[in-house]
Design a protein around this motif. Structure first.
Motif, mmCIF file in Angstrom:
data_model
loop_
_atom_site.group_PDB
_atom_site.id
_atom_site.type_symbol
_atom_site.label_atom_id
_atom_site.label_comp_id
_atom_site.label_asym_id
_atom_site.label_seq_id
_atom_site.Cartn_x
_atom_site.Cartn_y
_atom_site.Cartn_z
ATOM 1 N N ILE A 162 0.835 -1.201 0.000
ATOM 2 C CA ILE A 162 0.000 0.000 0.000
ATOM 3 C C ILE A 162 0.872 1.255 0.000
ATOM 4 N N ALA A 163 1.939 1.228 0.805
ATOM 5 C CA ALA A 163 2.849 2.381 0.846
ATOM 6 C C ALA A 163 3.476 2.624 -0.525
ATOM 7 N N LEU A 164 3.892 1.534 -1.192
ATOM 8 C CA LEU A 164 4.502 1.656 -2.513
ATOM 9 C C LEU A 164 3.482 2.134 -3.537
ATOM 10 N N ARG A 165 2.258 1.640 -3.414
ATOM 11 C CA ARG A 165 1.213 2.012 -4.364
ATOM 12 C C ARG A 165 0.810 3.478 -4.223
ATOM 13 N N PHE A 166 0.906 4.013 -3.001
ATOM 14 C CA PHE A 166 0.453 5.378 -2.764
ATOM 15 C C PHE A 166 1.504 6.414 -3.150
ATOM 16 N N ILE A 167 2.717 5.996 -3.484
ATOM 17 C CA ILE A 167 3.744 6.965 -3.885
ATOM 18 C C ILE A 167 3.315 7.768 -5.109
ATOM 19 N N ARG A 214 -7.284 10.002 2.450
ATOM 20 C CA ARG A 214 -7.204 8.827 1.579
ATOM 21 C C ARG A 214 -7.007 7.555 2.392
ATOM 22 N N ALA A 215 -6.200 7.635 3.441
ATOM 23 C CA ALA A 215 -6.000 6.463 4.296
ATOM 24 C C ALA A 215 -7.296 6.041 4.963
ATOM 25 N N GLY A 216 -8.084 7.035 5.417
ATOM 26 C CA GLY A 216 -9.381 6.719 6.012
ATOM 27 C C GLY A 216 -10.348 6.110 5.016
ATOM 28 N N ASP A 217 -10.359 6.650 3.795
ATOM 29 C CA ASP A 217 -11.235 6.104 2.748
ATOM 30 C C ASP A 217 -10.832 4.674 2.399
ATOM 31 N N LEU A 218 -9.514 4.425 2.345
ATOM 32 C CA LEU A 218 -9.042 3.081 2.029
ATOM 33 C C LEU A 218 -9.433 2.092 3.124
ATOM 34 N N ALA A 219 -9.290 2.502 4.387
ATOM 35 C CA ALA A 219 -9.669 1.629 5.507
ATOM 36 C C ALA A 219 -11.159 1.318 5.467
ATOM 37 N N THR A 220 -11.980 2.338 5.167
ATOM 38 C CA THR A 220 -13.427 2.133 5.080
ATOM 39 C C THR A 220 -13.779 1.182 3.942
ATOM 40 N N ARG A 225 -15.593 -4.288 2.260
ATOM 41 C CA ARG A 225 -15.384 -5.520 1.498
ATOM 42 C C ARG A 225 -15.057 -6.707 2.401
ATOM 43 N N CYS A 226 -15.272 -6.512 3.704
ATOM 44 C CA CYS A 226 -15.089 -7.582 4.698
ATOM 45 C C CYS A 226 -13.656 -8.077 4.754
#
Length: 270
Positions: A162-167, A214-220, A225-226
């Protein structure tokens, strides 16, 4: 421009490198990192550099893309090279007061600059030719032995991916914020160092706000998606080694072995 930095992007394709198993690419890149630091003369370093360029050409992505990936660490490369020039040992070529340039310093600087540049570009091969999903699965499988020591392998692999993808996402967001601030009259490029650092404050604050949002949206989205790290997870695409991976392994072994041979038969310069 900031958006010209291509670190962390995935570029789909059908080249020989794209078809390699993600685990093979990770293992071979780690082996490449080890052997490029084992180079002790310019001949072995030249072999590894030519091998890197050949791999880059095989990806069919474009050499310019890999050069753009160096922008992210260009300052690091320059500063490291300068430090090695002025703090090296050997015959003094030029001196003024306590500042001196030595032959050994120039050689060390050349080795460091080439090594860092090649490492950055060969690392970009992994991100350019491997999707985030494959990268996560490969990291998890390679780190699986650590699970016996109660290490949360899946979570570590997911966080790294996720860290690599968000760069590239954050790079694109930074470019948008800088353009918005410039349209409001902000001067981000002129002035001395202190003034330019202060001018980045209107960029960093909304960037951090956007990153947390964005981190909050990703967590939600993951919760909707369970997504759950507990229990055994199945995969839609099962990884397996093929003849392509075997050919790549043998080719890399030949190149890496040549480094050892060249170090034995040719004198070391560092």
């Amino acid at each position: 421009m900031v958006r010209e930095i291509t670190l962390g992007q995935y570029l789909p394709g059908n080249s020989f490198i794209h078809r390699l198993d993600a685990r093979s690419k990770i293992i071979l890149i780690f082996a490449y990192i080890i052997f490029i630091f084992m180079c002790r003369n310019f001949i072995s370093l030249l072999v590894m550099s030519l091998f890197s360029i050949l791999v880059i050409l095989i990806t069919k992505i474009g050499f310019v893309k890999y050069l753009k990936s160096l922008k992210a660490i260009l300052i690091v490369i320059i500063l490291t090279g300068i430090m090695n020039i002025f703090f090296g040992s050997g015959d003094i070529l030029w001196q003024w007061w306590i500042i001196k340039i030595t032959e050994g310093g120039l050689i060390n600087a050349a080795f460091v600059v080439i090594r860092i540049s090649m490492l950055m570009m060969i690392s970009s091969v992994l991100t350019y030719t491997t999707s985030p999903t494959d990268l996560t699965d490969a990291l998890e499988r390679l780190l699986k032995p650590l699970a016996y020591f109660h290490v949360r392998v899946h979570e570590i692999a997911m966080m790294m991916t996720i860290a690599l993808r968000f760069i590239p996402v954050l790079i694109d967001e930074t470019d948008k914020i800088m353009n918005a601030q410039k349209s409001r009259g902000a001067d981000l490029e002129n002035g001395n160092l202190i003034r330019r650092i202060k001018s980045l404050i209107p960029v960093l604050i909304p960037l951090f706000v956007s990153a947390f949002r964005r981190a909050g949206d990703l967590a939600t989205a993951m919760e909707c998606r369970c997504y759950n790290v507990v229990g055994k997870r199945t995969r839609m695409r099962v990884m397996h080694f093929s003849m392509t991976d075997l050919i790549a392994l043998i080719s890399c072994l030949v190149v890496f072995s040549s480094v050892i041979v060249l170090n034995i038969f040719f004198p070391s310069v560092i």
